[in-house]
Design an enzyme around this catalytic site. Sequence first.
Site, PDB file in Angstrom:
ATOM      1  N   TYR A 150       0.819  -1.114   0.001  1.00 45.29           N
ATOM      2  CA  TYR A 150      -0.161   0.103   0.042  1.00 45.29           C
ATOM      3  C   TYR A 150       0.794   1.283   0.217  1.00 45.29           C
ATOM      4  CZ  TYR A 150       1.320   0.470   5.006  1.00 45.29           C
ATOM      5  OH  TYR A 150       1.868   0.584   6.033  1.00 45.29           O
ATOM      6  N   PHE A 160       2.428   9.864   3.126  1.00 44.58           N
ATOM      7  CA  PHE A 160       2.508   9.604   4.616  1.00 44.58           C
ATOM      8  C   PHE A 160       2.754   8.124   5.176  1.00 44.58           C
ATOM      9  CE2 PHE A 160      -2.403   8.905   4.033  1.00 44.58           C
ATOM     10  CZ  PHE A 160      -2.575   7.758   4.609  1.00 44.58           C
ATOM     11  N   ASP A 161       2.393   7.254   4.198  1.00 43.68           N
ATOM     12  CA  ASP A 161       3.039   5.745   4.670  1.00 43.68           C
ATOM     13  C   ASP A 161       3.047   5.084   3.495  1.00 43.68           C
ATOM     14  OD1 ASP A 161       4.027   3.762   6.217  1.00 43.68           O
ATOM     15  OD2 ASP A 161       1.777   3.249   6.870  1.00 43.68           O
ATOM     16  N   ILE A 191      -8.286   0.831   9.742  1.00 46.80           N
ATOM     17  CA  ILE A 191      -9.294   1.963   9.678  1.00 46.80           C
ATOM     18  C   ILE A 191     -10.191   1.325   8.625  1.00 46.80           C
ATOM     19  CG2 ILE A 191      -7.738   3.744  10.119  1.00 46.80           C
ATOM     20  CD1 ILE A 191      -7.561   4.054   7.089  1.00 46.80           C
ATOM     21  N   TYR A 217      -9.687   8.501   9.932  1.00 45.43           N
ATOM     22  CA  TYR A 217      -9.276   9.172  11.189  1.00 45.43           C
ATOM     23  C   TYR A 217     -10.396  10.170  11.792  1.00 45.43           C
ATOM     24  CZ  TYR A 217      -5.566   6.033  11.104  1.00 45.43           C
ATOM     25  OH  TYR A 217      -4.589   4.875  11.007  1.00 45.43           O
ATOM     26  N   PHE A 233      -5.281   5.841  -0.945  1.00 49.78           N
ATOM     27  CA  PHE A 233      -4.492   4.624  -1.135  1.00 49.78           C
ATOM     28  C   PHE A 233      -4.378   4.036  -2.285  1.00 49.78           C
ATOM     29  CE2 PHE A 233      -5.391   4.856   3.553  1.00 49.78           C
ATOM     30  CZ  PHE A 233      -3.958   4.396   4.141  1.00 49.78           C
TER      31      PHE A 233
END
Length: 246
Positions: A150, A160-161, A191, A217, A233
């Site tokens: 991902y 961010f990731d 999530i 979030y 994503f």
Amino acid sequence: RSRREMFIARSICALAATITACDAFSSSPIISSASIRQSLPLSSRTPLSVLRTAVGGSLGLQCSSRKNEGMSRREWLQASLASASGAMMFNSSPASAQDSFSASWPQHDGKFKEEEFASFQASSSGIKYKDVVQGQGLSPSPGDTVRAHYAGYLMDGSLFDSSYRPALFPFSLITPDGPPVAFKLGKGSLIPGFEEALLGMKPGGKRVVLIPPKLAYGERGSGPIPPNSPLVFYLELRSIGGGMTL
């Protein structure tokens, strides 16, 4: 083989398992904050148990103790490392034994624009998604373990990731690519929008998904993710079944 050689081979297996655990169980924003609060941080409790399991051999690491008269000590130890790395990175499922991934496909330059999502499908919950590559076989169900890559972005284009990263030593001796991450679906540790997107995929598939704040979030945000942030994503489902899980 001598006890010393066996000790070295077992140590290699344990090291491989521990490095993978430390990398896989790092603090990822896709893990729901509620699940983290309910238990000890995964990064603080998992590597030791994985280390014990690896030494015991119950992870299936094939560190053979049989003598092979046609192999030198170096060849034997290299084979042990290769077997350990292969067992950790590649599940027996055919879908996991794919060609090396291209880390370029999940890259996005600049801010996301509304027109980029115009052709996306919308689910009843509110996520929007587009299948870039259709997978094959059955989709996962709640309770299944999936192995996936991902990359997560904010709407301003900030990454961010991401699980797309080079392999760590000693895996880098076998392959340049890091392994996908294993997730256990249906236990509330992810999530909601991320898990829903994975549940609708098939092994080998690639999907881009836009997750609204209420399925990410919400008003609280998390770490690098500001409150009320939609998330984008890029997902790649490698296989269903097996592997250490988040």
